[in-house]
Enzyme design. Structure first.
Site, mmCIF file in Angstrom:
data_model
loop_
_atom_site.group_PDB
_atom_site.id
_atom_site.type_symbol
_atom_site.label_atom_id
_atom_site.label_comp_id
_atom_site.label_asym_id
_atom_site.label_seq_id
_atom_site.Cartn_x
_atom_site.Cartn_y
_atom_site.Cartn_z
ATOM 1 N N GLY A 28 148.370 89.842 -62.243
ATOM 2 C CA GLY A 28 147.538 88.874 -62.949
ATOM 3 C C GLY A 28 147.500 87.508 -62.276
ATOM 4 O O GLY A 28 148.263 87.230 -61.339
ATOM 5 N N HIS A 29 146.632 86.643 -62.783
ATOM 6 C CA HIS A 29 146.436 85.312 -62.196
ATOM 7 C C HIS A 29 147.713 84.481 -62.262
ATOM 8 O O HIS A 29 148.413 84.464 -63.251
ATOM 9 C CB HIS A 29 145.282 84.569 -62.859
ATOM 10 C CG HIS A 29 145.305 84.550 -64.349
ATOM 11 N ND1 HIS A 29 144.424 83.846 -65.092
ATOM 12 C CD2 HIS A 29 146.103 85.176 -65.236
ATOM 13 C CE1 HIS A 29 144.679 84.018 -66.363
ATOM 14 N NE2 HIS A 29 145.678 84.824 -66.480
ATOM 15 N N ASN A 30 147.967 83.787 -61.153
ATOM 16 C CA ASN A 30 149.114 82.885 -61.035
ATOM 17 C C ASN A 30 150.463 83.597 -61.024
ATOM 18 O O ASN A 30 151.505 82.946 -61.119
ATOM 19 C CB ASN A 30 149.116 81.817 -62.137
ATOM 20 C CG ASN A 30 148.045 80.773 -61.917
ATOM 21 O OD1 ASN A 30 146.943 80.889 -62.449
ATOM 22 N ND2 ASN A 30 148.330 79.785 -61.105
ATOM 23 N N SER A 35 150.970 84.621 -64.525
ATOM 24 C CA SER A 35 151.992 83.571 -64.474
ATOM 25 C C SER A 35 153.412 84.110 -64.503
ATOM 26 O O SER A 35 154.356 83.355 -64.768
ATOM 27 C CB SER A 35 151.810 82.559 -65.614
ATOM 28 O OG SER A 35 150.565 81.912 -65.491
#
Lengths: 360, 360, 360
Positions: free
Chosen positions: A243-245, A263
């Site tokens: 996922g993002h980050n 994250s």
């Protein structure tokens, strides 16, 4: 484009000692049970020794102690570690399938503002956007898609159907397998009171280190802001979601169909089994081993082995499984025990104070 | 193609009040811990206030009560809801990366019988089949593949490597992320008595509403007959599977690697976690929340939170987990209790009728 | 390109008996609740009979005993097995969407050293590498990618976004759905003592039998050496992972998002549910049924139904689930029982030897 070598040449390559015809021409490597004449194989595991009697291989990589049957017709190359020697020989034969450096298929679309080193191989139908920067010896297989501003380090291999969205950074000697997507929109929404969603703009990128392998149809989302980071030496299998980050630490391995939510920070040298799920905004320590199908709902602060959903110490979950398997039978015993106790209770009640009654 | 704005302009955009240099030029937005000079950031969560002391950001979106240290060098824009303001500003900077409307890359293949609005952007290597209809302001990124008879509503974005099979319908303002497949053959077979399969022809289509986002490498199968339907406002993450003839209700969100089997109807505003599985031919009510990794084996008729495989009320499954974690220790206690009871039983048996014996 | 037929012609096709207008022109097939004028539908399940009163279909395939309401306006075709008849009719209408045999889109890239039968259909943007061999009546949809040395048997259909890596072999009458990847690098690494990985060269291939269907974005890795094998009649759903050197037995079906690890051998006619995980180097017997979400950690030697993670006999896992659901309540009962027993114990202790005390 395949390669051949004499038994003597292979023996030199693996620093072994040869027993057999030094000039015999070897044409490839194969499993001992499937190898045919001209092929070399290896024995690194006792369970496979039974195949030595019937193998059609012309040569075997074996350890110092291996004893061939007197009827054996294959040559032997004795080495300290047959499996390491196999890796070396396999790499030698695989390298025979080199694509021509500097090739540019006429059907490829290379933006005028892209910067390619001379030695880059560009297959048919490859799409390269503006301001891309592709270093020496990169191979772009047919149908690879690079949006604008993608940088790829020396010696990396990008396969067909891969999509690298704007701004993606890939290090040196990486392999990005077919269909992998780097830099798609992260899954981030602001939820309105009526239950509808408002998109959180995803303006970050994906940054991949050196010596990383990313599996087929795996997806690594761009960061909301900043970067989703895959560090040096990470190996990710097929159909994995990052996922993002998120950030994946050096030399961590992630098996197929696992999902790492946004994250989340995975430590170094983690070994994460298949179909594991990790929630967002947590972290794992270095040297964490997570069993397949586990669910990680909070940060893991100590290295060690974990298992279960939600995951606990590996040995604790194994005990839970054992206990669960016993549970249906135990419940029957429990009901029986309840009856016994109630009977004892009734008996005791019938003699409310035991000896008192007999004192009369 | 990046955008800049003065602190004053940003302040107007978010209807805030500025403390600092109104003419300072801002060049982008970033997380507070990663922002550099020229960038704006925000504080919407107390946990991040610790970064305010060290941030390199030139400007912060903060709430009315925020107190900056006297040494702080950044400008402040005070707003009612810093997170909403961040969304607005992020959207402003993201909009700087516009692709030129009306562009048609010469390598794209547009069937003569396709109908494209003038403003459509067609990237390199895009394939558009016969009888496709593409409305205003649609962006087709490099390598997007549209079979025949695909309709796409105004303002939608189709990424590279996406495949829309024949007859796919996509509404307005959708984002279809790279590698997503809409309209592949549903998984439907008639099983013969010898265990072999006969294909059930899949002649339906996929119909996607407005404001839908579909994740990278997600697959949505065409209906056997009729349509697989993704309704308005649905957000689907990466690597999700939606089976033939399924229907997903308005404003439902589905996290990565979840699978919705064929002919299942998901209600409105559902929140479905990652790696959830739902069997076919069931339905869920509106406003259902399903925890990650759950398995839904039958219809959910009441809104609420669910968890487990098979799923039950969320709080019930949490109790099951707690109980399971205690189980190995409990089993030991249970064996001990059995012993105690059997001892009591033996004692009672030695005195078969208690006081009767003493009555002699 | 759609097909039509009179009610009489359809009736002959399914060997039925017609009640109604023999010359009525039928234009397609649809579900009974969605069919419109001109369409034919079917009734194979009593649960759908309620739709017979309101259907707009012009003709229904029904069994011999079906009684239409006197007001019914549709024609009837009576058959022995309405569902089989539906399959036949659906196939008839689906066949109307034939692509022109022998078509070669000018944008396709066909290597001079590839060998295509005359009747092969090559869509826009298809990439065909050197030494590929494509048999009669194969359809290569727009955007299909074949590396070098790929062989495809007669009548197979390869969809857009599919990547077949070097050496892939596909049999006859297969369907490879969009985005599927055949022959990516297997996930094989030698682990150094410092926790870093060394790649094990993956020099094998993928071999797919006849009548196989492979789902969208499914990944089947090439073997390390030798072949990963998908045998005749296997049906694999979307987003499934099949690891290097695995083998899937004839007529086995695998539902979406399941993962089969490397070197695992699945038997014939297995039915494997969705989101199942199987570890590597194991095997299953023929005729094994595995419930969705199960985890298979060791070989299954007997045919039968299995469930759970780790999986046990299906009925045993159902009992475990039932027991687990009871567990929180049972634990309370257990604590109560412990109290009761301890009370009994105390009572017994107060009267250490029962009647002895009273003998004084």
């Amino acid at each position: 484009m395949s390669k051949t070598a004499t038994a003597h040449e292979i023996c030199e390559l693996v620093n072994g000692s040869l027993e057999g015809d030094a000039d015999f021409e070897l044409t490839g490597i194969n499993k001992i049970e499937e190898a045919g004449p001209g092929e070399i194989s290896f024995l690194a595991d006792q369970r496979y020794e039974r195949f030595a009697a019937s193998t059609q291989a012309s040569c075997l990589l074996v350890d110092k102690k291996f004893k061939a049957a007197s009827t054996a017709s294959f040559a032997l190359i004795r080495v300290n570690e047959p499996y390491r020697a196999f890796l070396t020989v396999a790499r030698f034969f695989a390298s025979g399938q080199q694509l021509p450096a500097g090739f540019r298929h006429p059907s490829a679309v290379i933006d005028a503002a892209a910067d390619l080193a001379d030695s880059v191989y560009v297959g048919a139908g490859v799409l390269i956007g503006a301001n891309c920067s592709i270093a020496e010896d990169v191979i772009l297989h047919p149908g690879a898609i690079l949006y604008a501003d993608v940088h790829i380090g020396a010696g990396s291999i990008i396969h067909g159907g891969v999509v690298c969205c704007e701004g993606t950074r890939i290090g040196q000697r990486c392999i990005i397998n077919p269909g992998a997507v780097l830099g798609a929109e992260g899954f981030g929404f602001y939820e309105h009171k009526d239950g509808s969603f408002e998109k959180v703009p995803q303006t970050g990128r994906v940054v991949v280190g050196d010596d990383v392998e990313i599996g087929a149809n795996t997806t690594i989302d761009r960061a909301t802001m900043g970067a989703t980071v895959i560090k040096n030496g990470v190996k990710i299998d097929n159909l994995v979601q990052v996922g993002h980050n998120a950030s994946i630490g050096e030399h961590t391995g992630i098996v197929s169909q696992t999902g790492i939510s946004g994250s989340t920070t995975v430590g170094r040298r983690n070994r994460i089994g298949g179909q594991v799920g990790m929630v967002g905004h947590i972290s794992t320590a270095d040297d964490v081993y997570i069993e397949a199908k586990s669910g990680i709902a909070k940060s893991i602060k100590e290295s060690g082995k974990y298992f279960g959903a939600p995951a606990v110490a590996h040995s604790d979950h194994v005990k839970q499984i054992v206990a669960l398997h016993q549970l249906p039978a135990i419940l029957k015993e429990f009901r029986a025990l309840q009856k016994t106790v109630h009977q004892l209770q009734r008996q005791a009640a019938e003699n409310p104070s035991g000896t008192d009654g007999s004192a009369g």
